[in-house]
Scaffold this motif. Structure first.
Motif, short mmCIF file in Angstrom:
data_model
loop_
_atom_site.label_atom_id
_atom_site.label_comp_id
_atom_site.label_asym_id
_atom_site.label_seq_id
_atom_site.Cartn_x
_atom_site.Cartn_y
_atom_site.Cartn_z
N TRP A 31 -114.57 67.06 8.12
CA TRP A 31 -113.96 65.94 8.86
C TRP A 31 -114.85 64.69 8.76
N VAL A 32 -116.16 64.87 8.91
CA VAL A 32 -117.08 63.75 8.83
C VAL A 32 -116.98 63.09 7.45
N ALA A 33 -116.90 63.94 6.39
CA ALA A 33 -116.81 63.40 5.04
C ALA A 33 -115.54 62.57 4.87
N THR A 34 -114.42 63.12 5.36
CA THR A 34 -113.14 62.40 5.25
C THR A 34 -113.22 61.07 5.98
N ALA A 35 -113.80 61.11 7.19
CA ALA A 35 -113.88 59.89 8.01
C ALA A 35 -114.72 58.84 7.30
N ARG A 36 -115.81 59.28 6.67
CA ARG A 36 -116.69 58.32 6.00
C ARG A 36 -115.96 57.68 4.82
N GLU A 37 -115.17 58.51 4.13
CA GLU A 37 -114.39 57.97 3.02
C GLU A 37 -113.43 56.91 3.54
N ALA A 38 -112.86 57.16 4.71
CA ALA A 38 -111.92 56.21 5.28
C ALA A 38 -112.61 54.96 5.81
N GLY A 39 -113.93 54.91 5.67
CA GLY A 39 -114.65 53.68 6.03
C GLY A 39 -115.19 53.67 7.44
N LEU A 40 -115.20 54.83 8.11
CA LEU A 40 -115.71 54.86 9.49
C LEU A 40 -117.23 54.99 9.50
N GLY A 41 -117.84 54.27 10.40
CA GLY A 41 -119.30 54.38 10.57
C GLY A 41 -119.63 55.48 11.58
N ASP A 42 -120.91 55.73 11.77
CA ASP A 42 -121.33 56.78 12.71
C ASP A 42 -120.83 56.50 14.12
N ASP A 43 -120.96 55.25 14.51
CA ASP A 43 -120.56 54.90 15.87
C ASP A 43 -119.05 55.06 16.06
N ASP A 44 -118.28 54.70 15.03
CA ASP A 44 -116.83 54.87 15.11
C ASP A 44 -116.50 56.34 15.34
N MET A 45 -117.20 57.18 14.57
CA MET A 45 -116.94 58.62 14.70
C MET A 45 -117.33 59.14 16.08
N ARG A 46 -118.46 58.64 16.56
CA ARG A 46 -118.90 59.08 17.89
C ARG A 46 -117.87 58.73 18.95
N SER A 47 -117.33 57.49 18.85
CA SER A 47 -116.39 57.11 19.90
C SER A 47 -115.09 57.91 19.75
N LEU A 48 -114.71 58.23 18.50
CA LEU A 48 -113.53 59.07 18.31
C LEU A 48 -113.74 60.43 18.96
N LEU A 49 -114.93 60.96 18.73
CA LEU A 49 -115.24 62.28 19.31
C LEU A 49 -115.23 62.22 20.83
N GLU A 50 -115.82 61.14 21.34
CA GLU A 50 -115.83 60.94 22.79
C GLU A 50 -114.41 60.96 23.35
N PHE A 51 -113.54 60.20 22.67
CA PHE A 51 -112.14 60.13 23.12
C PHE A 51 -111.50 61.49 23.09
N ALA A 52 -111.74 62.20 21.98
CA ALA A 52 -111.15 63.52 21.84
C ALA A 52 -111.64 64.45 22.94
N LEU A 53 -112.95 64.34 23.24
CA LEU A 53 -113.53 65.20 24.27
C LEU A 53 -112.98 64.88 25.64
N SER A 54 -112.84 63.59 25.93
CA SER A 54 -112.39 63.23 27.28
C SER A 54 -110.88 63.44 27.42
N GLY A 55 -110.23 63.83 26.31
CA GLY A 55 -108.81 64.17 26.40
C GLY A 55 -107.90 62.96 26.47
N HIS A 56 -108.48 61.80 26.20
CA HIS A 56 -107.66 60.60 26.25
C HIS A 56 -106.96 60.35 24.91
N ARG A 57 -105.82 59.82 24.98
CA ARG A 57 -105.15 59.34 23.76
C ARG A 57 -105.43 57.86 23.63
#
Lengths: 295, 217, 126
Positions: C96-122
């Motif tokens: 997933w990290v590899a795919t996200a990086r290909e899509a141009g996401l930075g580390d911080d973008d991924m972290r916030s995505l993970l945060e959102f996923a964890l907090s159950g928010h859409r």
């Protein structure tokens, strides 16, 4: 057991009221942060609590008694400027404490000041500000009072001395379970040590209660501009931009509104919010406080 | 409590010690140089001023000025008790000094007849002790009223000096009417001492009330 | 024995920070069953915090079944939180990290995505 209780307490100096209609009920064993802007009446409340000033109206009780006579054994106080006898040595100050207080722990005080590298032979006027504060607070702790009242204990201390003062005080709390009343106009210094808050504003109690309950009851509601979240809450303060509205709110029930998020607040945020809106008060009415006594 | 009061009076005890030495020297000189005879008795008139200024006036105001009342009055001792001990120590110092001087002067002064206007009048019987008490009480009252040591010292100085002046006038007046003799002059002295001690008592009570009952602000 | 620290700027309540640190140590295996936690007084002596805060954190840990308070002896670890090694899960996260990086996401973008996923928010896109 209620450590400190005020009912309709007022204190007037000439034609200005330093305290007005103060109702308070602080349970035993709490470490209380007494905060508020300068001139809110913090020092006056403390002086009444230790029997230096007498109320103009109402009453104040410490462990159910007026703070005079024998009750003074149960109360210790350090004024803001840490008054001590300048011409005495530190050892002589300990001796004064021993002579004037039946429960005084002279050995403990001597040991503590030794640990802090305050020599017993030093004259008080040669001490640094931090050492002077340590001596004054050590003497108050050594009195083995049930309530210790400290007016701005950390003012004019460097960070190391602040840590040492707080550490000593909290160790004493761990040992004795005494009640502590600390004042400060810098709430950040009190956040980790206090579990009870009394916020004074213009001589009145604006907020009082256990910090955890206060934090549980307040949220920062953030949502799109032009909308209002549904639910029951009271707005303490608000901040609006073109797109977003932020409300500092006291909640009665959780807010269920998908467009709004409710963020937890730090004690400092809550206190600042109230200080910006001095007309909003959040304190259980006296009836509730009285009922708390019985429990 | 007594320990604190004595410790706080250490400086003033040294001061009184100096007076002891000074008077010892003065009286010694009188013994060897009869020209000086009566000098130590004459200078005695200033002693109550010293008591008022240095023993009475600092008692309460020194604490206010340094903020130490906030320390002293929040220990496990009532303000009244604190006040009592301060006054007891100051009075003891004043009375001990008075006893020493009046004994010493009586010892070096040759035979004399006690008259209203003799230099020995203020030094005999109860009169010197009454003045000591009165002077300390005057300083104490001003101390409690003004809460400033220097102001209280000045007020005590003028207060005691004026009282001495008034007392002298009244003594002379009674002498003009009654012509006191050496045999019955003790009556005049007792009346004088009684009035002084009564006034001192009232001043002391007032000072106590101002200290123990009024807010220290 | 673990040593607590305090992040005074985090905005997280002190007792919650203590709980987090114990759980973290349990996850990393720094604390194992039978280990003793510092006494309230030891923590107070180091961090200068309210002793009730320490006791509260320990009570909470006890309620979660992680530690056990033995009166007169101290507080001891009951259960470890070392996560079972799951190669499949780790591999899919790596993908997933590899795919996200290909899509141009930075580390911080991924972290916030993970945060959102964890907090159950859409995420709501306006």
């Amino acid at each position: 057991m209620i450590a400190l209780e005020a009912a309709g307490l007022g204190k007037r100096y000439r034609d200005t009221w330093a305290l007005r209609e103060v109702f308070l009920s602080v349970p035993q064993g709490r470490v209380v942060a007494l905060v508020g802007p300068n001139g809110a009446g913090k020092s006056t409340l403390m002086r009444v609590a230790v029997g230096l000033s007498r109320p103009t109206t109402g009453r104040l009780r410490v462990f159910g008694e007026e703070p005079y006579g024998e009750t003074l054994e149960r109360v210790a106080y350090v004024a803001q400027d840490k008054p001590l006898y300048d011409e005495f040595t530190v050892g002589e100050m300990i001796r004064v404490g021993e002579r004037l207080n039946p429960r005084f722990d002279a050995k403990g005080a001597t040991r503590r000041l030794n640990d802090l590298n305050v020599p017993g032979r030093a004259r008080v006027h040669t001490l640094s500000g931090g050492q002077r504060a340590q001596v004054a607070i050590t003497l108050a702790v050594a009195k083995r009072a049930d309530l210790i009242v400290l007016d701005e204990p950390l003012a004019s201390l460097d960070p190391l001395a602040r840590h040492e003062v707080m550490e000593g005080l909290m160790m004493a709390v761990a040992d004795t379970g005494m009640t502590v009343l600390l004042s400060s106009h810098v709430i950040a210094e009190l956040e980790e040590v206090c579990d009870h808050l009394v916020l004074l504003s213009r001589g009145r109690v604006q907020v009082a209660g256990d910090i955890e309950e206060i934090l549980q009851g307040h949220r920062l509601l953030v949502g799109p501009a032009g909308t209002v979240p549904g639910g029951s809450y009271e707005v303490i303060g608000e901040h609006r931009t073109e797109r977003q509205t932020s409300l500092l709110a006291r909640l009665s029930d959780p807010v269920h509104d998908p467009r709004w998020t409710a963020r937890e607040l730090s004690l400092q945020d809550v206190v600042l919010g109230y200080m910006r809106s001095p007309d909003v008060t959040h304190y259980p009415p006296p009836v509730l406080a009285e009922r708390g006594d019985v429990a | 409590m007594s320990w604190l009061a004595f410790r706080q009076h250490r400086g003033r005890m040294i001061g009184m010690g100096l007076i002891f030495v000074l008077w010892g020297g003065l009286c010694g000189m009188e013994l060897y140089a009869p020209v000086l005879s009566g000098m130590s008795a004459m200078v005695f008139a200033y002693i109550p001023l010293v008591f008022g200024v240095f023993l009475g006036a600092p008692i309460v105001s020194r604490e206010y000025e340094r903020g130490t009342h906030q320390f002293a009055w929040t220990q496990s001792v009532s303000r009244s008790q604190w006040f009592l001990w301060q006054v007891v120590v100051a009075l003891s110092l004043a009375l001990a000094t008075t006893a020493y001087i009046s004994t010493l002067v009586g010892f070096v002064t040759p035979e004399f007849t006690l008259e209203v206007d003799s230099v020995m009048y203020p030094l005999t019987g109860s009169v010197p002790y009454a003045w000591a008490v009165f002077a300390v009480a005057t300083g104490l009252l001003w101390s409690a009223i003004t809460r400033r040591t220097t102001v209280a010292m000045a007020a005590a100085f003028f207060g005691v000096a004026a009282s001495q002046f008034i007392a002298e006038g009244m003594r002379n007046r009674s002498e003009a009417v009654s012509h006191w003799t050496a045999a019955d002059i003790w009556i005049l002295q007792s009346v004088e001492a009684g009035i002084l001690v009564a006034i001192a008592g009232v001043m002391g009570l007032a000072a106590w009330w101002l200290t123990a009952r009024r807010d220290p602000a | 024995m673990i040593d607590f620290t305090l992040d005074r700027k985090s905005g997280t309540a002190t007792y919650a920070q203590l709980i987090q640190q114990v759980e973290h140590a349990l996850r990393l295996g720094l604390l194992m069953p039978g280990d003793q936690l510092p006494t309230a007084k030891q923590v107070v002596g180091r961090l200068a915090i309210n002793p009730n805060t320490v006791l509260r954190a320990y009570r909470e840990l006890e309620a979660r079944g992680l530690v056990e308070a033995l009166p007169g002896l101290g507080t001891f670890v009951r259960r470890s939180l070392v996560a079972p090694h799951d190669p499949e899960l780790e591999a899919s996260l790596g993908e997933w990290v590899a795919t996200a990086r290909e899509a141009g996401l930075g580390d911080d973008d991924m972290r916030s995505l993970l945060e959102f996923a964890l907090s159950g928010h859409r995420r709501e896109i306006a």
